[in-house]
Design a protein around this motif. Structure first.
Motif, PDB file in Angstrom:
ATOM      1  N   LEU A 219     -11.401   2.650  -1.795  1.00 17.05           N
ATOM      2  CA  LEU A 219     -10.000   3.467  -2.358  1.00 17.05           C
ATOM      3  C   LEU A 219      -9.097   3.898  -1.154  1.00 17.05           C
ATOM      4  O   LEU A 219      -7.964   3.799  -1.382  1.00 17.05           O
ATOM      5  N   PRO A 220      -9.765   4.512  -0.074  1.00 20.79           N
ATOM      6  CA  PRO A 220      -8.694   4.738   0.921  1.00 20.79           C
ATOM      7  C   PRO A 220      -8.111   3.771   1.399  1.00 20.79           C
ATOM      8  O   PRO A 220      -6.848   3.776   1.676  1.00 20.79           O
ATOM      9  N   LEU A 221      -8.429   2.372   1.638  1.00 22.43           N
ATOM     10  CA  LEU A 221      -7.792   1.348   2.134  1.00 22.43           C
ATOM     11  C   LEU A 221      -6.903   0.780   1.012  1.00 22.43           C
ATOM     12  O   LEU A 221      -5.688   0.313   1.205  1.00 22.43           O
ATOM     13  N   THR A 222      -7.366   0.838  -0.309  1.00 26.40           N
ATOM     14  CA  THR A 222      -6.457   0.559  -1.455  1.00 26.40           C
ATOM     15  C   THR A 222      -5.050   1.344  -1.334  1.00 26.40           C
ATOM     16  O   THR A 222      -4.131   1.006  -1.447  1.00 26.40           O
ATOM     17  N   VAL A 223      -5.164   2.717  -1.319  1.00 30.58           N
ATOM     18  CA  VAL A 223      -4.064   3.579  -1.209  1.00 30.58           C
ATOM     19  C   VAL A 223      -3.012   3.194  -0.204  1.00 30.58           C
ATOM     20  O   VAL A 223      -1.728   3.141  -0.424  1.00 30.58           O
ATOM     21  N   LEU A 224      -3.644   3.093   1.045  1.00 30.81           N
ATOM     22  CA  LEU A 224      -3.043   2.544   2.299  1.00 30.81           C
ATOM     23  C   LEU A 224      -2.205   1.170   2.056  1.00 30.81           C
ATOM     24  O   LEU A 224      -0.865   1.181   2.065  1.00 30.81           O
ATOM     25  N   ARG A 225      -3.026   0.134   1.428  1.00 26.93           N
ATOM     26  CA  ARG A 225      -2.230  -1.070   1.125  1.00 26.93           C
ATOM     27  C   ARG A 225      -1.221  -1.001   0.052  1.00 26.93           C
ATOM     28  O   ARG A 225      -0.266  -1.568   0.338  1.00 26.93           O
ATOM     29  N   TYR A 226      -1.569  -0.505  -0.661  1.00 25.88           N
ATOM     30  CA  TYR A 226      -0.477  -0.224  -1.965  1.00 25.88           C
ATOM     31  C   TYR A 226       0.787   0.272  -1.489  1.00 25.88           C
ATOM     32  O   TYR A 226       1.885  -0.171  -1.894  1.00 25.88           O
ATOM     33  N   CYS A 227       0.707   1.559  -0.849  1.00 28.70           N
ATOM     34  CA  CYS A 227       1.792   2.301  -0.353  1.00 28.70           C
ATOM     35  C   CYS A 227       2.682   1.372   0.402  1.00 28.70           C
ATOM     36  O   CYS A 227       3.937   1.293   0.673  1.00 28.70           O
ATOM     37  N   THR A 228       1.905   0.593   1.303  1.00 32.81           N
ATOM     38  CA  THR A 228       2.676  -0.085   2.411  1.00 32.81           C
ATOM     39  C   THR A 228       3.341  -1.417   1.848  1.00 32.81           C
ATOM     40  O   THR A 228       4.337  -1.735   1.995  1.00 32.81           O
ATOM     41  N   SER A 229       2.725  -1.982   0.732  1.00 34.66           N
ATOM     42  CA  SER A 229       3.167  -3.161   0.010  1.00 34.66           C
ATOM     43  C   SER A 229       4.456  -2.737  -0.831  1.00 34.66           C
ATOM     44  O   SER A 229       5.367  -3.315  -0.671  1.00 34.66           O
ATOM     45  N   ALA A 230       4.289  -1.506  -1.337  1.00 40.14           N
ATOM     46  CA  ALA A 230       5.581  -0.982  -2.396  1.00 40.14           C
ATOM     47  C   ALA A 230       6.572  -0.791  -1.317  1.00 40.14           C
ATOM     48  O   ALA A 230       7.779  -0.985  -1.578  1.00 40.14           O
ATOM     49  N   LEU A 231       6.353  -0.055  -0.151  1.00 41.30           N
ATOM     50  CA  LEU A 231       7.463   0.427   0.685  1.00 41.30           C
ATOM     51  C   LEU A 231       8.168  -1.047   1.252  1.00 41.30           C
ATOM     52  O   LEU A 231       9.161  -1.059   1.416  1.00 41.30           O
ATOM     53  N   LEU A 232       7.358  -2.098   1.607  1.00 42.50           N
ATOM     54  CA  LEU A 232       7.974  -3.128   2.155  1.00 42.50           C
ATOM     55  C   LEU A 232       8.710  -4.120   1.232  1.00 42.50           C
ATOM     56  O   LEU A 232       9.809  -4.371   1.395  1.00 42.50           O
ATOM     57  N   ARG A 233       8.276  -4.043  -0.048  1.00 38.86           N
ATOM     58  CA  ARG A 233       8.773  -4.945  -1.157  1.00 38.86           C
ATOM     59  C   ARG A 233       9.880  -4.419  -1.915  1.00 38.86           C
ATOM     60  O   ARG A 233      10.681  -5.001  -2.193  1.00 38.86           O
ATOM     61  N   ALA A 234       9.719  -3.037  -2.178  1.00 38.33           N
ATOM     62  CA  ALA A 234      10.849  -2.224  -2.757  1.00 38.33           C
ATOM     63  C   ALA A 234      11.002  -0.836  -2.382  1.00 38.33           C
ATOM     64  O   ALA A 234      10.389  -0.011  -3.001  1.00 38.33           O
TER      65      ALA A 234
END
Length: 253
Positions: free
Chosen positions: A183-198
């Motif tokens: 879960l910690p890595l999931t949150v980091l990945r999700y936020c990073t991806s969202a920030l980069l894509r949109a």
């Protein structure tokens, strides 16, 4: 989807169903986006079907615009692809290797953005129009959204019972050590991806939360927080979840 055969043993996060019109068996793999456990699950299920020549196609929760951006941003072999490892690209890689169709089954992001914008505007108008029935409409919309979720759950359980399965996704599917640890890595990945894509959409969603957390508590801030949360819940229940679920279901059948 794959050709109809005896349903496999029930696995966590995997629900086998029969598409009623074609009689084709479909494996629904429930995933937590960017979670290492979900990535492994998606890869395992698709690899298992491909190795037995029973993988007919792979449907993922993406649309042409989003998928193009993902592929361009994190192509195979890139460091960003490794860091933002995700279940959709994992399954797509298997589909490509197996030579089966990859179906982008989600609602187009352009349509979703327009729908969310209209729904948010309508929700705000209702909240500032208490004497024109706005608050009643707000309550009705949120209540209806919750009832739709409940009804959808009952329909799935009834469908499973009618096919002799009696199995739907439940809490037990997500009480999985591999999911919880990731879960910690999931949150980091999700936020990073969202920030980069949109970045605009990400800041619009997260910005108010940051503002509320940093400003001193006042009655005005409390009121604005309630307004934001009501709009968010209403749009999430009736535009993001209900409408997108219908689009995904049509892509599968």
């Amino acid at each position: 989807p794959r050709r109809r055969r005896a349903l496999p043993s029930r696995q966590q996060q995997v629900v086998p169903v029969i598409e009623p019109r074609s009689g084709v068996e479909v494996l629904l793999v429930a995933c937590v986006h960017f979670n290492p456990g979900s990535v492994a699950k998606a890869n395992h299920v698709t690899q298992q079907l491909a190795s037995s020549s029973t993988l007919g196609a792979v449907v993922i929760e993406s649309c042409p615009s989003r998928w193009k951006k993902i592929i361009e941003m994190q192509p195979p072999g890139s460091s960003l692809r490794q860091f933002l490892d995700n279940e959709m690209q994992a399954a797509a890689d298997v589909a490509e290797e197996a030579g089966v169709p990859l179906i982008l089954g989600d609602q187009r992001v352009e349509e979703l953005s327009a729908d969310v914008g209209k729904a948010s505007q309508k929700a705000l108008q209702d909240l500032v129009s208490p004497f024109d029935g706005g608050w009643i409409r707000t309550a009705e919309e949120i209540f209806q959204g919750l009832m739709n979720l409940r009804g959808s759950r009952r329909d799935k359980e009834a469908s499973a019972d009618s096919e002799g399965e009696g199995e739907t996704l439940g809490l037990q599917d997500f009480l999985d050590w591999s999911l919880l640890v990731g879960l910690p890595l999931t949150v980091l990945r999700y936020c990073t991806s969202a920030l980069l894509r949109a970045p605009g959409a990400f800041l619009l969603l997260v910005g108010p939360v940051i503002v509320v957390a940093t400003l001193p508590e006042t009655p005005t801030l409390d009121l604005l927080t309630v307004v934001y949360e009501l709009i968010l819940v209403r749009v999430l229940l009736n535009t993001v979840l209900r409408d997108r679920d219908a689009v995904l279901a049509k892509s599968i059948v």
